[in-house]
Design an enzyme around this catalytic site. Structure first.
Site, PDB file in Angstrom:
ATOM      1  NE  ARG A  64      -3.958  -2.145   0.483  1.00 13.79           N
ATOM      2  CZ  ARG A  64      -3.891  -3.398   0.033  1.00 13.79           C
ATOM      3  NH1 ARG A  64      -2.848  -3.804  -0.676  1.00 13.79           N
ATOM      4  NH2 ARG A  64      -4.858  -4.253   0.290  1.00 13.79           N
ATOM      5  CB  SER A 100      -8.685  -2.074   4.304  1.00 14.74           C
ATOM      6  OG  SER A 100      -9.072  -3.308   3.768  1.00 14.74           O
ATOM      7  CD  GLU A 154      -5.702   0.607   2.427  1.00  9.77           C
ATOM      8  OE1 GLU A 154      -5.525  -0.420   3.110  1.00  9.77           O
ATOM      9  OE2 GLU A 154      -6.368   0.624   1.386  1.00  9.77           O
TER      10      GLU A 154
HETATM   11  C1  LIG Z   1     -15.361  -0.890  -0.929  1.00 11.08           C
HETATM   12  C2  LIG Z   1     -13.881  -0.595  -1.155  1.00 11.08           C
HETATM   13  C3  LIG Z   1     -12.997  -1.628  -1.359  1.00 11.08           C
HETATM   14  C4  LIG Z   1     -11.631  -1.373  -1.582  1.00 11.08           C
HETATM   15  N1  LIG Z   1     -10.791  -2.428  -1.774  1.00 11.08           N
HETATM   16  C5  LIG Z   1      -9.470  -2.206  -2.001  1.00 11.08           C
HETATM   17  C6  LIG Z   1      -8.590  -3.309  -2.219  1.00 11.08           C
HETATM   18  O1  LIG Z   1      -8.987  -4.462  -2.243  1.00 11.08           O
HETATM   19  N2  LIG Z   1      -7.274  -3.024  -2.407  1.00 11.08           N
HETATM   20  C7  LIG Z   1      -6.786  -1.751  -2.396  1.00 11.08           C
HETATM   21  O2  LIG Z   1      -5.580  -1.582  -2.587  1.00 11.08           O
HETATM   22  N3  LIG Z   1      -7.609  -0.691  -2.217  1.00 11.08           N
HETATM   23  C8  LIG Z   1      -8.936  -0.877  -2.022  1.00 11.08           C
HETATM   24  N4  LIG Z   1      -9.778   0.191  -1.811  1.00 11.08           N
HETATM   25  C9  LIG Z   1      -9.223   1.550  -1.802  1.00 11.08           C
HETATM   26  C10 LIG Z   1      -9.355   2.301  -3.153  1.00 11.08           C
HETATM   27  O3  LIG Z   1     -10.370   1.749  -3.925  1.00 11.08           O
HETATM   28  C11 LIG Z   1      -8.057   2.281  -3.953  1.00 11.08           C
HETATM   29  O4  LIG Z   1      -7.014   2.846  -3.190  1.00 11.08           O
HETATM   30  C12 LIG Z   1      -8.195   3.062  -5.282  1.00 11.08           C
HETATM   31  O5  LIG Z   1      -7.033   2.877  -6.058  1.00 11.08           O
HETATM   32  C13 LIG Z   1      -8.415   4.558  -5.074  1.00 11.08           C
HETATM   33  O6  LIG Z   1      -8.723   5.111  -6.334  1.00 11.08           O
HETATM   34  P1  LIG Z   1      -9.505   6.473  -6.474  1.00 11.08           P
HETATM   35  O7  LIG Z   1      -9.540   6.836  -7.914  1.00 11.08           O
HETATM   36  O8  LIG Z   1     -10.830   6.381  -5.807  1.00 11.08           O
HETATM   37  O9  LIG Z   1      -8.551   7.465  -5.683  1.00 11.08           O
HETATM   38  P2  LIG Z   1      -8.939   8.722  -4.794  1.00 11.08           P
HETATM   39  O10 LIG Z   1      -9.562   8.248  -3.525  1.00 11.08           O
HETATM   40  O11 LIG Z   1      -9.684   9.712  -5.589  1.00 11.08           O
HETATM   41  O12 LIG Z   1      -7.496   9.290  -4.473  1.00 11.08           O
HETATM   42  C14 LIG Z   1      -6.608   8.554  -3.652  1.00 11.08           C
HETATM   43  C15 LIG Z   1      -5.270   9.307  -3.594  1.00 11.08           C
HETATM   44  O13 LIG Z   1      -4.670   9.316  -4.875  1.00 11.08           O
HETATM   45  C16 LIG Z   1      -4.489  10.645  -5.355  1.00 11.08           C
HETATM   46  N5  LIG Z   1      -4.782  10.593  -6.798  1.00 11.08           N
HETATM   47  C17 LIG Z   1      -5.921  10.200  -7.388  1.00 11.08           C
HETATM   48  N6  LIG Z   1      -5.785  10.211  -8.721  1.00 11.08           N
HETATM   49  C18 LIG Z   1      -4.520  10.629  -8.976  1.00 11.08           C
HETATM   50  C19 LIG Z   1      -3.776  10.851 -10.174  1.00 11.08           C
HETATM   51  N7  LIG Z   1      -4.283  10.618 -11.395  1.00 11.08           N
HETATM   52  N8  LIG Z   1      -2.499  11.298 -10.063  1.00 11.08           N
HETATM   53  C20 LIG Z   1      -1.958  11.530  -8.845  1.00 11.08           C
HETATM   54  N9  LIG Z   1      -2.617  11.340  -7.686  1.00 11.08           N
HETATM   55  C21 LIG Z   1      -3.883  10.879  -7.754  1.00 11.08           C
HETATM   56  C22 LIG Z   1      -5.430  11.510  -4.542  1.00 11.08           C
HETATM   57  O14 LIG Z   1      -4.949  12.833  -4.412  1.00 11.08           O
HETATM   58  C23 LIG Z   1      -5.425  10.767  -3.204  1.00 11.08           C
HETATM   59  O15 LIG Z   1      -4.303  11.148  -2.452  1.00 11.08           O
HETATM   60  C24 LIG Z   1     -11.148  -0.039  -1.589  1.00 11.08           C
HETATM   61  C25 LIG Z   1     -12.065   1.016  -1.398  1.00 11.08           C
HETATM   62  C26 LIG Z   1     -13.413   0.751  -1.186  1.00 11.08           C
HETATM   63  C27 LIG Z   1     -14.381   1.895  -1.010  1.00 11.08           C
END
Ligand SMILES: Cc1cc2nc3c(=O)[nH]c(=O)nc-3n(C[C@H](O)[C@H](O)[C@H](O)COP(=O)(O)OP(=O)(O)OC[C@H]3O[C@@H](n4cnc5c(N)ncnc54)[C@H](O)[C@@H]3O)c2cc1C
Length: 339
Positions: free
Chosen positions: A166, A239, A335
């Protein structure tokens, strides 16, 4: 509205916790030009910029006095294909799960274990997303990012990303790199990873003896739907705490009092503990304080039952951290990204 700025926009639809805070300015970036225009206009106004994707790894604790730039760039393509190995590329704003399904529909294997993770392609490298024994580093070949300090584009290869559990160079340098597109090395031959969690068992229950990548994906989706609350119904960010990695002495001390401690020895002699197990042992499962709570089935998932503020969610998280530290001597790290 694309490329244009809106003022005082509620971010409730843009974060899976469903926290209702406002962005001072909000804009969508559908291509590199929009990204550059937004960043230079923000610089002229001396405004900070917060880049977001699907908002599934955010905890927003206050109104965001910044430009919130929502990555909405679309596009996915095959860059090379030698009949066995392929390299695919997707734009940062592509929703992750539909991208995974697209690769599977092309007959490309490698991303099946990462099915149904919410969010976007561009955010996946941020914390080296992982699930069911696979992390994106296992299939990652490169990405293109904009250096927000110099305005220059840079290509990152696997070795440049410092991917860990992570963790990545991007997460360690918040706000420096804006990820524009990501490349993955996939193959037509399946190298199945079935030994993590109940994947093999679920396939057997489904009568699948020789699983395809799509069958593995389907099994993982069905497990995830049972296990994790759907953010559309119950606000959450998956998580909430990372599984802590501690010394063997620390585990021995915990085991003396809790013989059932869930612990996974690591190659370097340290031991990874299941954060969810610690939280459950401490009695937090199903706990609720107003609308901020711990999921009734999954202690690792904090949930917003409706109107909780980000500050209330954070206060609950801190109480859990303090309790786990006092009971077990173990520090839990959050996380989601806190703003
Ligand atoms: C129900 C659920 C289940 C999940 N299961 C998992 C799992 O199994 N494994 C896991 O690893 N994660 C999991 N996650 C966490 C999450 O889905 C991941 O971390 C995902 O990659 C976040 O993507 P996002 O586009 O929503 O990012 P955001 O939440 O929008 O952003 C996350 C971070 O990344 C930055 N960011 C976003 N886009 C960019 C970009 N293009 N360039 C630079 N920085 C950027 C943001 O500023 C922020 O700091 C889960 C979340 C939920 C709600």
């Amino acid at each position: 509205m694309t490329g244009q700025w809106q003022e005082q926009v509620s971010l409730k639809p843009y974060n899976t916790f469903g926290i209702d805070v406002k962005a001072r300015y909000f804009s969508q970036a559908r291509n590199d030009l929009h990204v550059r225009q937004a960043l230079s206009q923000a610089q002229r106004l001396a405004l900070p910029v917060l880049v977001i994707g699907g908002g599934s790894n955010l905890l927003l604790t206050r109104d965001i006095d910044a430009l919130v730039l929502h990555m909405a760039s679309q596009g996915r393509r095959v860059l090379s294909d030698d009949g066995e190995h392929v390299v695919v590329e997707a734009e940062a704003g592509e929703p992750w799960h539909p991208f995974v399904q697209w690769t599977l529909a092309q007959g490309f294997c490698g991303l099946e274990n990462l099915s149904l993770i919410p969010g976007t392609v561009g955010a996946a490298p941020m914390q080296n997303v992982g699930a069911y024994g696979v992390e994106i580093k296992d299939v990652f070949v490169g990405l293109t990012a904009l250096d927000r300090e110099t305005g220059e584009l840079r290509d990152f290869a696997l070795a440049d990303c410092a991917f860990g559990y992570r963790d990545s160079v991007f997460k360690r340098n918040p706000g420096r790199w804006l990820i524009l597109r990501v490349r993955f090395a996939l193959s037509r031959t399946l190298h199945a990873h079935l030994d993590y969690g109940p994947v093999r068992q679920r396939l057997a229950e489904q009568g699948v003896t020789e699983p395809t990548a799509q069958a593995i994906s389907d099994a993982i989706c069905s497990i995830r739907r049972e296990k994790l609350p759907d953010p559309a119904e119950l606000g959450n960010a998956g998580s909430f705490f990372k599984n802590p990695v501690v010394s063997a002495e620390c585990v021995a001390r915990i085991r003396a009092q809790y013989p059932g401690v869930v612990a996974y020895p690591q190659a370097d002699g340290q031991v990874k503990l299941a954060a969810g197990w610690l939280i459950e042992q401490a009695g937090w499962k199903g706990y609720r304080e107003g609308d901020a709570g711990v999921h009734r089935l999954q202690s690792l998932v904090l949930v917003n039952h409706g109107q909780a503020s980000g500050a209330q969610m954070h206060a609950l998280a801190r109480r859990i951290q303090a309790d786990i530290l006092e009971r077990f001597g173990v520090e839990l790290e959050m996380e989601p990204n806190l703003y």
